[in-house]
Design a protein around this motif. Structure first.
Motif, PDB file in Angstrom:
ATOM      1  N   THR A  93       1.687  48.558  42.141  1.00  0.00           N
ATOM      2  CA  THR A  93       2.383  49.523  41.281  1.00  0.00           C
ATOM      3  C   THR A  93       1.559  50.802  41.210  1.00  0.00           C
ATOM      4  O   THR A  93       0.339  50.755  41.220  1.00  0.00           O
ATOM      5  CB  THR A  93       2.548  48.955  39.861  1.00  0.00           C
ATOM      6  N   PHE A  94       2.265  51.928  41.076  1.00  0.00           N
ATOM      7  CA  PHE A  94       1.623  53.236  41.156  1.00  0.00           C
ATOM      8  C   PHE A  94       1.828  54.094  39.910  1.00  0.00           C
ATOM      9  O   PHE A  94       2.660  53.800  39.071  1.00  0.00           O
ATOM     10  CB  PHE A  94       2.182  53.995  42.359  1.00  0.00           C
ATOM     11  N   GLY A  95       1.058  55.155  39.875  1.00  0.00           N
ATOM     12  CA  GLY A  95       1.276  56.219  38.902  1.00  0.00           C
ATOM     13  C   GLY A  95       0.969  55.810  37.480  1.00  0.00           C
ATOM     14  O   GLY A  95       0.061  55.026  37.219  1.00  0.00           O
ATOM     15  N   SER A  96       1.719  56.365  36.544  1.00  0.00           N
ATOM     16  CA  SER A  96       1.428  56.117  35.131  1.00  0.00           C
ATOM     17  C   SER A  96       1.649  54.649  34.782  1.00  0.00           C
ATOM     18  O   SER A  96       1.058  54.141  33.833  1.00  0.00           O
ATOM     19  CB  SER A  96       2.275  57.018  34.241  1.00  0.00           C
ATOM     20  N   SER A  97       2.467  53.963  35.552  1.00  0.00           N
ATOM     21  CA  SER A  97       2.671  52.532  35.309  1.00  0.00           C
ATOM     22  C   SER A  97       1.416  51.748  35.666  1.00  0.00           C
ATOM     23  O   SER A  97       1.068  50.773  34.995  1.00  0.00           O
ATOM     24  CB  SER A  97       3.873  52.024  36.115  1.00  0.00           C
TER      25      SER A  97
ATOM     26  N   ARG B  60      -1.547  52.983  35.448  1.00  0.00           N
ATOM     27  CA  ARG B  60      -2.463  53.368  34.368  1.00  0.00           C
ATOM     28  C   ARG B  60      -2.197  52.542  33.110  1.00  0.00           C
ATOM     29  O   ARG B  60      -3.122  51.983  32.512  1.00  0.00           O
ATOM     30  CB  ARG B  60      -2.282  54.852  34.084  1.00  0.00           C
ATOM     31  N   LYS B  61      -0.948  52.426  32.746  1.00  0.00           N
ATOM     32  CA  LYS B  61      -0.593  51.694  31.530  1.00  0.00           C
ATOM     33  C   LYS B  61      -0.797  50.187  31.719  1.00  0.00           C
ATOM     34  O   LYS B  61      -1.268  49.492  30.825  1.00  0.00           O
ATOM     35  CB  LYS B  61       0.869  51.950  31.165  1.00  0.00           C
ATOM     36  N   LEU B  62      -0.436  49.677  32.889  1.00  0.00           N
ATOM     37  CA  LEU B  62      -0.556  48.239  33.140  1.00  0.00           C
ATOM     38  C   LEU B  62      -2.018  47.798  33.108  1.00  0.00           C
ATOM     39  O   LEU B  62      -2.355  46.750  32.558  1.00  0.00           O
ATOM     40  CB  LEU B  62       0.098  47.879  34.470  1.00  0.00           C
TER      41      LEU B  62
ATOM     42  N   TYR C 242      -6.559  51.496  32.593  1.00  0.00           N
ATOM     43  CA  TYR C 242      -7.581  52.376  33.182  1.00  0.00           C
ATOM     44  C   TYR C 242      -6.925  53.613  33.801  1.00  0.00           C
ATOM     45  O   TYR C 242      -5.758  53.551  34.199  1.00  0.00           O
ATOM     46  CB  TYR C 242      -8.356  51.643  34.295  1.00  0.00           C
ATOM     47  N   ASN C 243      -7.695  54.687  33.928  1.00  0.00           N
ATOM     48  CA  ASN C 243      -7.164  55.897  34.534  1.00  0.00           C
ATOM     49  C   ASN C 243      -7.201  55.817  36.054  1.00  0.00           C
ATOM     50  O   ASN C 243      -7.957  56.519  36.724  1.00  0.00           O
ATOM     51  CB  ASN C 243      -7.922  57.122  34.023  1.00  0.00           C
ATOM     52  N   ILE C 244      -6.378  54.963  36.583  1.00  0.00           N
ATOM     53  CA  ILE C 244      -6.242  54.764  38.025  1.00  0.00           C
ATOM     54  C   ILE C 244      -4.761  54.889  38.358  1.00  0.00           C
ATOM     55  O   ILE C 244      -3.917  54.814  37.468  1.00  0.00           O
ATOM     56  CB  ILE C 244      -6.751  53.370  38.442  1.00  0.00           C
ATOM     57  N   ASP C 245      -4.430  55.071  39.641  1.00  0.00           N
ATOM     58  CA  ASP C 245      -3.027  55.308  39.981  1.00  0.00           C
ATOM     59  C   ASP C 245      -2.413  54.261  40.900  1.00  0.00           C
ATOM     60  O   ASP C 245      -1.289  54.449  41.378  1.00  0.00           O
ATOM     61  CB  ASP C 245      -2.859  56.712  40.567  1.00  0.00           C
TER      62      ASP C 245
ATOM     63  N   CYS D 116      -0.798  44.071  41.255  1.00  0.00           N
ATOM     64  CA  CYS D 116      -0.378  43.381  40.030  1.00  0.00           C
ATOM     65  C   CYS D 116       0.295  42.041  40.302  1.00  0.00           C
ATOM     66  O   CYS D 116       0.725  41.361  39.366  1.00  0.00           O
ATOM     67  CB  CYS D 116       0.515  44.276  39.197  1.00  0.00           C
TER      68      CYS D 116
END
Lengths: 78, 78, 78, 78, 78
Positions: free
Chosen positions: B51-55, B57-59, B62-65, B69
């Motif tokens: 999974t990418f992007g803000s998802s 990050r939220k999942l 951490y501040n990763i993109d 999962c």
């Protein structure tokens, strides 16, 4: 948003628990293939509307980045 | 979300401290190679759900993109 | 933001209820075709301004990732 | 996240004041070249870890979309 | 972030009112052309720094996804 076609179901027993209960499907999208979560009861072969990114996250309420959010009936010249 | 295959481990001693403790791996993704953070104990050779992007990050929190999962067991016609 | 041309209307009876009432249209965008939601009364054949991602979501107030937000009159050397 | 190689420094005297003090560098990334902000003291020639999008924004605390957040030591088979 | 070159001005009388007063310009970006909003007084022919996505939205304070946020003076080997 993209037009996709549902191809197959994806099985992932070991996954982040935030993703439990979701229905993952492969979709063909132009010249590539990716995975989206179905929110509208789409089946294999359906032409579907797919939303991405934070909109997929907000629309589904899950930390995913691609959601099947509609089944396309037809595309015409209005 | 994309289907990827885990290739190798990435070592980066000098990194932003917000990223300490994360397990970075290279993944092949269609015709390219990128880096994702493993959250499910994936190993080299596994076919995984990314999974990418803000998802991502939220999942992960951490501040990763990009986040691994899930480990894909099979993809079939339902 | 991208320059697109409106191609056709998209009909999707079965869709996530958050998307009810929106006007989905296919747009050509460089060498591809995608779907955007019209917010400015664009018609087939119009050259339009399209915004993506969280900006499309915030601008429209809907969980969508592409919005037609302007009709382009002309593009010139200032 | 992507693996990049630091190429050159970028000088932009006239820029949005929110970006003052940042160190912009060009990085090669697969078959393309882009700009990222260095947060870890990377130098020309280094192989680096780059994060994008809202994660770059959150990680750096600046309104930028690409951040060099690690220097890669090695990539191996674990 | 990307390096672009400013090409032309874009005129769109009919647009979402949230976009009133913005200066839209076409920019060339590698092998493509897109639209960005100028925040730094860039002119046709300038080589510019462009930021995308939610960072463009936050940096500009508008619901847009691409912002010209700097004029590049030079790119060199430090």
């Amino acid at each position: 948003m993209q037009i996709g076609r549902v191809l197959k179901s994806v099985w992932a027993t070991k996954k982040d628990e935030q993703l439990n209960g979701l229905k993952f499907m492969t979709v063909s999208l132009r010249d590539t293939e990716m995975i989206a979560v179905d929110m509208v009861g789409a089946g294999v072969g359906d032409t579907v509307l797919i939303t991405f990114g934070s909109s997929a996250r907000k629309l589904s309420g899950y930390n995913i980045d691609a959601v099947i959010c509609g089944i396309i009936d037809k595309i015409d010249n209005e």
